[in-house]
Design an enzyme around this catalytic site. Structure first.
Site, PDB file in Angstrom:
ATOM      1  N   SER A 317       0.815  -1.222   0.000  1.00 13.03           N
ATOM      2  CA  SER A 317       0.000   0.000   0.000  1.00 13.03           C
ATOM      3  C   SER A 317       0.843   1.263   0.000  1.00 13.03           C
ATOM      4  CB  SER A 317      -0.912  -0.012   1.234  1.00 13.03           C
ATOM      5  OG  SER A 317      -0.117  -0.139   2.401  1.00 13.03           O
ATOM      6  N   CYS A 319       3.928   1.357  -1.302  1.00 14.44           N
ATOM      7  CA  CYS A 319       5.037   1.113  -2.227  1.00 14.44           C
ATOM      8  C   CYS A 319       4.839   1.829  -3.561  1.00 14.44           C
ATOM      9  CB  CYS A 319       5.133  -0.393  -2.454  1.00 14.44           C
ATOM     10  SG  CYS A 319       6.499  -0.828  -3.488  1.00 14.44           S
ATOM     11  N   ARG A 418      17.465  -2.688   1.882  1.00 14.90           N
ATOM     12  CA  ARG A 418      16.349  -3.408   1.267  1.00 14.90           C
ATOM     13  C   ARG A 418      16.345  -3.231  -0.248  1.00 14.90           C
ATOM     14  NH1 ARG A 418      10.697  -3.249   0.194  1.00 14.90           N
ATOM     15  NH2 ARG A 418       9.833  -5.224   0.920  1.00 14.90           N
ATOM     16  N   GLY A 487     -20.271  -4.284  -4.854  1.00 11.76           N
ATOM     17  CA  GLY A 487     -20.442  -3.389  -3.706  1.00 11.76           C
ATOM     18  C   GLY A 487     -21.897  -2.977  -3.583  1.00 11.76           C
TER      19      GLY A 487
HETATM   20  P1  RVP Z   1       0.861  -3.687   2.610  1.00 17.67           P
HETATM   21  O1  RVP Z   1       0.428  -4.795   3.514  1.00 17.67           O
HETATM   22  O2  RVP Z   1       0.056  -3.583   1.377  1.00 17.67           O
HETATM   23  O3  RVP Z   1       0.952  -2.382   3.352  1.00 17.67           O
HETATM   24  O4  RVP Z   1       2.336  -4.059   2.126  1.00 17.67           O
HETATM   25  C1  RVP Z   1       3.398  -4.333   3.012  1.00 17.67           C
HETATM   26  C2  RVP Z   1       4.594  -4.773   2.208  1.00 17.67           C
HETATM   27  O5  RVP Z   1       5.048  -3.699   1.365  1.00 17.67           O
HETATM   28  C3  RVP Z   1       5.819  -5.119   3.034  1.00 17.67           C
HETATM   29  O6  RVP Z   1       5.775  -6.385   3.612  1.00 17.67           O
HETATM   30  C4  RVP Z   1       6.933  -4.984   2.013  1.00 17.67           C
HETATM   31  O7  RVP Z   1       7.076  -6.127   1.201  1.00 17.67           O
HETATM   32  C5  RVP Z   1       6.451  -3.847   1.124  1.00 17.67           C
HETATM   33  N1  RVP Z   1       7.100  -2.574   1.432  1.00 17.67           N
HETATM   34  C6  RVP Z   1       7.584  -2.107   2.596  1.00 17.67           C
HETATM   35  N2  RVP Z   1       8.093  -0.880   2.389  1.00 17.67           N
HETATM   36  C7  RVP Z   1       7.899  -0.624   1.095  1.00 17.67           C
HETATM   37  C8  RVP Z   1       8.302   0.585   0.382  1.00 17.67           C
HETATM   38  O8  RVP Z   1       8.704   1.567   0.984  1.00 17.67           O
HETATM   39  N3  RVP Z   1       8.196   0.555  -0.921  1.00 17.67           N
HETATM   40  N4  RVP Z   1       7.287  -1.658   0.515  1.00 17.67           N
END
Ligand code: RVP
Length: 502
Positions: A317, A319, A418, A487
């Protein structure tokens, strides 16, 4: 010429499950959500299983020791974030492992020379009305007394009255020696009609407090995930740079399982990390790897010896990897592809390597879809960040309570390891954002609601276990128009502010 996939990649929201036959046996109470976490040979049992298919993301804003304890109580595993110093991460693991259900390290402590005013201030801060009085005001100082709400009357006593004047002194307290079991503590609490029982060592120093209400809570966790010494199972994130220092420290602290935290795991760096772990510890240390989004990536990590493989690029979410770098794959398609590769690998080698769908779970039913598509378990960030137990601040934004949630690739986290491709030791550009999510209350309440929906859908599909769901599920892609049909539609909603988890 470049390779082109014939089909577009899809995400969870584009799929639905078609119900199968449900026998009278198919009721939620009969569903088991037990699932393997680590690789195992055909006919054998995995070294680590979870009682529920949920793990919490390896993120600063999600997984610390408090989250680890809360999730293990429900039967899942947290992976404590690695984007902190080796010492700080190991200390979090150690704290989670030291946590003994029902035994609480006192967080409200005061010296006897402090005043009633100080007690009131402390109560305001911690929200707890039982305060331990110790010689140095710490959680492990010599126990001199206890103050509870029954020891003072604010209207009748001056605020500068010293604590020593109204506390219940140690000589009049019922205490128990270190080593007393929880059930023995419970007997003492009931016998003496206590609300709390201090546990002291041989020198009279406070070790833990046991509260009557916690014992009741402990009894309510039938799924809790414990190691063979009855401590909670805890995971920890590592990176492909400093593993030679980080891994030994995390294992020393008691981590049960590690996971390489990387946005893109189909790389020589992951192989080197797993090789190092295997050369030093053999198969005794459990380590997951990832993230990958196709069969080739899975096979590479499975051949490297990963205990489980994590799937997902760009679906999180917070990312923005897909926008900044143009890589990634719709999460549903990635899971389906990798699950097929996992089954083929099992056929060929007799080794089952569990897979974890990481990121992009928005609605509760996405968990069921991920499992039906072949995931053994899921990893969630946003979901857990909304709860009391996540490490971030709860803030009031325009009258609504929010929790902060930020990506590991954001400027705030700066988790360069990462995203590292062997270059300079810094985050060159952002791949994540800093955000708010709507505060949602306690982990326990939310996880139990989510899993009741998962179990209910499994029953609709005629499945009482996750492997049965994976075999029996019938999935269909949905058109954009039929998503609208799913929905509430063509009605005027009474509560337009209503936010729902479908
Ligand atoms: P969500 O559950 O959709 O919030 O996604 C969480 C996942 O997003 C993490 O487990 C990781 O793989 C990824 N992530 C974490 N940081 C980032 C970023 O900054 N792009 N992405």
């Amino acid at each position: 010429m470049a390779y082109f996939y014939n089909e577009p990649s899809h995400t969870f929201d584009e799929y639905l499950l078609i119900p199968g036959y449900s026998s009278a046996e198919c009721i939620p109470a009969n569903v088991s959500l037990k699932t393997p976490v680590t690789r195992y040979k055909k006919g054998e049992k995995p070294a680590i299983e979870m009682n529920i298919p949920l793990t919490s993301a390896i993120m600063q804003s999600v997984s610390d020791d408090r989250m680890a304890v809360a999730l293990a109580k429900e039967g899942g595993i947290s992976f404590i974030y690695g984007s902190q110093s080796v010492e700080a991460e190991a200390a979090m693991v150690a704290r989670a492992k030291a946590y003994k259900a029902g035994f609480v390290v006192s967080d409200s402590n005061i010296q006897p020379s402090c005043t009633l005013g100080d007690i009131l201030e402390l109560k305001e801060k911690t929200g707890h009305s039982t305060v331990a009085v110790t010689d140095d005001g710490t959680a492990n100082g010599k126990l001199l007394g206890i103050v509870t709400g029954r020891d003072y009357r604010v209207s009748r006593m001056p605020e500068d009255l010293p604590v020593s004047a109204f506390m219940t002194p140690a000589a009049e307290l019922i205490t128990a020696p270190r080593g007393t079991t929880l059930s023995e503590c419970n007997d003492i609490i009931w016998e003496h009609k206590l609300n709390s029982l201090p546990i002291v060592d041989e020198n009279g120093h406070l070790v833990y407090m046991v509260f009557r209400k916690d014992y009741a809570n402990h009894k309510e966790n039938p799924n809790e995930l414990l190691d063979d010494q009855k401590r909670y199972v805890v995971g920890a994130g590592i990176n492909t740079r400093d593993y030679a220092e980080r891994v030994p420290a995390l294992l020393e602290a008691g981590a049960d399982i590690l996971c390489i935290d990387s946005s893109e795991g189909f790389s020589e760096w992951q192989k080197r990390t797993i090789d190092w772990v295997r050369a030093r510890y053999g198969g005794s240390v459990k380590i997951g790897a990832g993230n990958v989004v196709d069969a080739e990536g899975f096979r590479f990590l499975a051949d490297c010896g990963a205990d489980f493989v994590k799937i997902g690029i760009g679906g999180g979410s917070i990312c923005i990897t897909r926008e900044t770098k143009g890589i990634g794959r719709g999460q549903a398609t990635a899971v389906i592809d990798v699950a097929k590769a996992r089954d083929e690998y099992f056929e060929e080698t007799g080794i089952y390597v569990p897979i974890c769908s990481d990121g992009g779970i928005v609605y509760d039913h996405h968990v069921t879809l991920a499992l039906a598509m072949g995931a053994d378990f899921v990893m969630l960030g946003r979901y857990f960040s909304r709860f009391d137990e996540s490490p971030t601040n709860k803030v009031n934004v325009n009258g609504t309570y929010m929790k902060e949630y930020w990506g590991e690739g954001s400027n705030r986290a700066r988790n360069w390891q990462r995203y590292d491709l062997g270059g300079s030791k810094k985050l060159s550009f952002e791949e994540g954002v800093d955000s708010y999510v709507a505060y949602a209350g306690s982990l326990k309440d939310n996880v139990s609601l989510t899993l009741s929906k998962v179990k209910s859908t499994m029953c609709n599909c005629g499945a009482l276990t996750i492997p049965e769901l994976q075999q029996r599920a019938k999935l269909t892609l949905v058109s954009a128009v039929s998503i609208k049909e799913g929905g509430a539609h063509d009605v005027v909603l009474k509560d337009t502010n209503m936010t729902r988890m479908k």
